[in-house]
Design a protein around this motif. Structure first.
Motif, PDB file in Angstrom:
ATOM      1  N   GLN A 163     -29.322   3.509 -49.423  1.00  0.00           N
ATOM      2  CA  GLN A 163     -29.195   4.646 -48.520  1.00  0.00           C
ATOM      3  C   GLN A 163     -30.354   5.624 -48.682  1.00  0.00           C
ATOM      4  N   GLN A 164     -30.847   5.749 -49.903  1.00  0.00           N
ATOM      5  CA  GLN A 164     -31.993   6.621 -50.149  1.00  0.00           C
ATOM      6  C   GLN A 164     -33.278   5.994 -49.606  1.00  0.00           C
ATOM      7  N   ARG A 165     -33.502   4.722 -49.900  1.00  0.00           N
ATOM      8  CA  ARG A 165     -34.750   4.055 -49.518  1.00  0.00           C
ATOM      9  C   ARG A 165     -34.856   3.799 -48.015  1.00  0.00           C
ATOM     10  N   PHE A 166     -33.725   3.728 -47.327  1.00  0.00           N
ATOM     11  CA  PHE A 166     -33.726   3.471 -45.887  1.00  0.00           C
ATOM     12  C   PHE A 166     -33.216   4.675 -45.098  1.00  0.00           C
ATOM     13  N   ARG A 167     -33.350   5.852 -45.673  1.00  0.00           N
ATOM     14  CA  ARG A 167     -32.845   7.080 -45.054  1.00  0.00           C
ATOM     15  C   ARG A 167     -33.365   7.245 -43.628  1.00  0.00           C
ATOM     16  N   LYS A 168     -34.658   7.063 -43.443  1.00  0.00           N
ATOM     17  CA  LYS A 168     -35.279   7.247 -42.125  1.00  0.00           C
ATOM     18  C   LYS A 168     -34.730   6.236 -41.110  1.00  0.00           C
ATOM     19  N   LEU A 196     -35.663 -12.880 -52.825  1.00  0.00           N
ATOM     20  CA  LEU A 196     -36.306 -11.699 -53.403  1.00  0.00           C
ATOM     21  C   LEU A 196     -35.897 -11.565 -54.864  1.00  0.00           C
ATOM     22  N   THR A 197     -36.784 -10.985 -55.684  1.00  0.00           N
ATOM     23  CA  THR A 197     -36.451 -10.753 -57.085  1.00  0.00           C
ATOM     24  C   THR A 197     -36.289  -9.257 -57.339  1.00  0.00           C
ATOM     25  N   LYS A 198     -35.446  -8.952 -58.323  1.00  0.00           N
ATOM     26  CA  LYS A 198     -35.239  -7.577 -58.754  1.00  0.00           C
ATOM     27  C   LYS A 198     -36.291  -7.242 -59.790  1.00  0.00           C
ATOM     28  N   PRO A 199     -36.752  -6.033 -59.887  1.00  0.00           N
ATOM     29  CA  PRO A 199     -36.405  -4.934 -58.991  1.00  0.00           C
ATOM     30  C   PRO A 199     -36.995  -5.182 -57.599  1.00  0.00           C
ATOM     31  N   VAL A 200     -36.217  -4.846 -56.583  1.00  0.00           N
ATOM     32  CA  VAL A 200     -36.618  -5.095 -55.202  1.00  0.00           C
ATOM     33  C   VAL A 200     -37.803  -4.199 -54.845  1.00  0.00           C
ATOM     34  N   ASP A 201     -38.813  -4.813 -54.258  1.00  0.00           N
ATOM     35  CA  ASP A 201     -39.954  -4.071 -53.724  1.00  0.00           C
ATOM     36  C   ASP A 201     -39.539  -3.612 -52.327  1.00  0.00           C
ATOM     37  N   PHE A 202     -39.139  -2.348 -52.203  1.00  0.00           N
ATOM     38  CA  PHE A 202     -38.583  -1.868 -50.940  1.00  0.00           C
ATOM     39  C   PHE A 202     -39.610  -1.812 -49.817  1.00  0.00           C
ATOM     40  N   ALA A 203     -40.871  -1.604 -50.142  1.00  0.00           N
ATOM     41  CA  ALA A 203     -41.902  -1.633 -49.093  1.00  0.00           C
ATOM     42  C   ALA A 203     -41.983  -3.036 -48.494  1.00  0.00           C
ATOM     43  N   ASP A 204     -41.962  -4.045 -49.346  1.00  0.00           N
ATOM     44  CA  ASP A 204     -41.989  -5.437 -48.887  1.00  0.00           C
ATOM     45  C   ASP A 204     -40.705  -5.781 -48.130  1.00  0.00           C
ATOM     46  N   LEU A 205     -39.572  -5.317 -48.640  1.00  0.00           N
ATOM     47  CA  LEU A 205     -38.304  -5.589 -47.976  1.00  0.00           C
ATOM     48  C   LEU A 205     -38.274  -4.970 -46.578  1.00  0.00           C
ATOM     49  N   LYS A 206     -38.771  -3.754 -46.437  1.00  0.00           N
ATOM     50  CA  LYS A 206     -38.799  -3.108 -45.119  1.00  0.00           C
ATOM     51  C   LYS A 206     -39.628  -3.922 -44.133  1.00  0.00           C
ATOM     52  N   ILE A 207     -40.757  -4.440 -44.590  1.00  0.00           N
ATOM     53  CA  ILE A 207     -41.603  -5.268 -43.723  1.00  0.00           C
ATOM     54  C   ILE A 207     -40.836  -6.510 -43.293  1.00  0.00           C
ATOM     55  N   LYS A 208     -40.185  -7.179 -44.241  1.00  0.00           N
ATOM     56  CA  LYS A 208     -39.425  -8.395 -43.929  1.00  0.00           C
ATOM     57  C   LYS A 208     -38.294  -8.105 -42.956  1.00  0.00           C
ATOM     58  N   LYS A 233     -38.059  -5.600 -40.775  1.00  0.00           N
ATOM     59  CA  LYS A 233     -38.593  -5.237 -39.462  1.00  0.00           C
ATOM     60  C   LYS A 233     -39.084  -6.484 -38.715  1.00  0.00           C
ATOM     61  N   GLN A 234     -39.593  -7.480 -39.447  1.00  0.00           N
ATOM     62  CA  GLN A 234     -40.005  -8.728 -38.809  1.00  0.00           C
ATOM     63  C   GLN A 234     -38.790  -9.454 -38.243  1.00  0.00           C
ATOM     64  N   ARG A 235     -37.638  -9.308 -38.880  1.00  0.00           N
ATOM     65  CA  ARG A 235     -36.410  -9.971 -38.414  1.00  0.00           C
ATOM     66  C   ARG A 235     -35.841  -9.300 -37.172  1.00  0.00           C
ATOM     67  N   VAL A 236     -36.178  -8.028 -36.966  1.00  0.00           N
ATOM     68  CA  VAL A 236     -35.675  -7.289 -35.815  1.00  0.00           C
ATOM     69  C   VAL A 236     -36.317  -7.786 -34.537  1.00  0.00           C
ATOM     70  N   VAL A 237     -37.582  -8.178 -34.601  1.00  0.00           N
ATOM     71  CA  VAL A 237     -38.335  -8.569 -33.428  1.00  0.00           C
ATOM     72  C   VAL A 237     -37.771  -9.810 -32.782  1.00  0.00           C
TER      73      VAL A 237
END
Length: 125
Positions: free
Chosen positions: A17-22, A107-119, A121-125
Motif C-alpha cells: 500500500q505504501q509502495r503503490f500509493r500513487k 521474483l525474489t525477495k526482497p522485491v525490487d518494487f521499481a522492477d515490479l512496477k514496470i512488470k 504496467k507491462q501487463r496492463v497494456v
C-alpha cells in the motif's frame, strides 16, 4: 487492474500500500490481500474474474504458493489470471517447479518494487 497478493507475512499489506500509493490513489491498481493459500482460493472463488494478476509467495505454511499456483492454473477461468511467484529463495528447484506449473513470472525477495512496477504496467497494456 485488480491484484491479489498472497503472503503469510501480514506486513506485506502495508508495504504494498505504501509502495503503490500513487497507483492506488489514481485507480490504476487495486490490491486485495490473502495471508494463506487457502484464503487466496476462498477469495478467488468469491470474487471470480476480479483478480487479473496474482502475486504469491512460495513458502507458506499449509498450502504452499506452488500448490496454490497448481490449483489456479488447473481451474478454467476467463481470463486466466497472470501468476507471479515471489520467494526468498532464488533456487533453481523452486524456479523450475513454478515454471512447470504455469507461473508467468518469478521474483525474489526482497522485491525490487521499481522492477515490479514496470512488470505490472507491462501487463496492463
Amino acid at each position: 487492474m485488480k491484484i491479489l497478493v498472497v503472503d503469510d507475512e501480514t506486513d506485506v499489506q502495508a508495504l504494498f500500500q505504501q509502495r503503490f500509493r500513487k497507483e492506488i490513489k489514481s485507480g490504476e491498481m487495486q490490491f486485495a490481500f490473502a495471508f494463506s493459500g487457502e484464503s487466496a482460493l476462498d477469495y478467488l472463488q468469491k470474487n471470480e474474474h476480479e483478480a487479473v494478476l496474482i502475486l504469491s509467495d512460495i513458502n507458506m505454511p499449509g498450502m504452499s504458493g506452488l500448490d496454490l499456483l497448481q490449483r489456479i492454473k488447473q481451474k478454467p477461468a476467463d481470463p486466466v489470471p497472470v501468476v507471479m511467484m515471489i520467494t526468498a529463495y532464488g533456487d533453481d528447484q523452486n524456479y523450475n517447479e513454478a515454471k512447470k506449473l504455469g507461473a508467468d513470472d518469478f521474483l525474489t525477495k526482497p522485491v525490487d518494487f521499481a522492477d515490479l512496477k514496470i512488470k505490472l504496467k507491462q501487463r496492463v497494456v
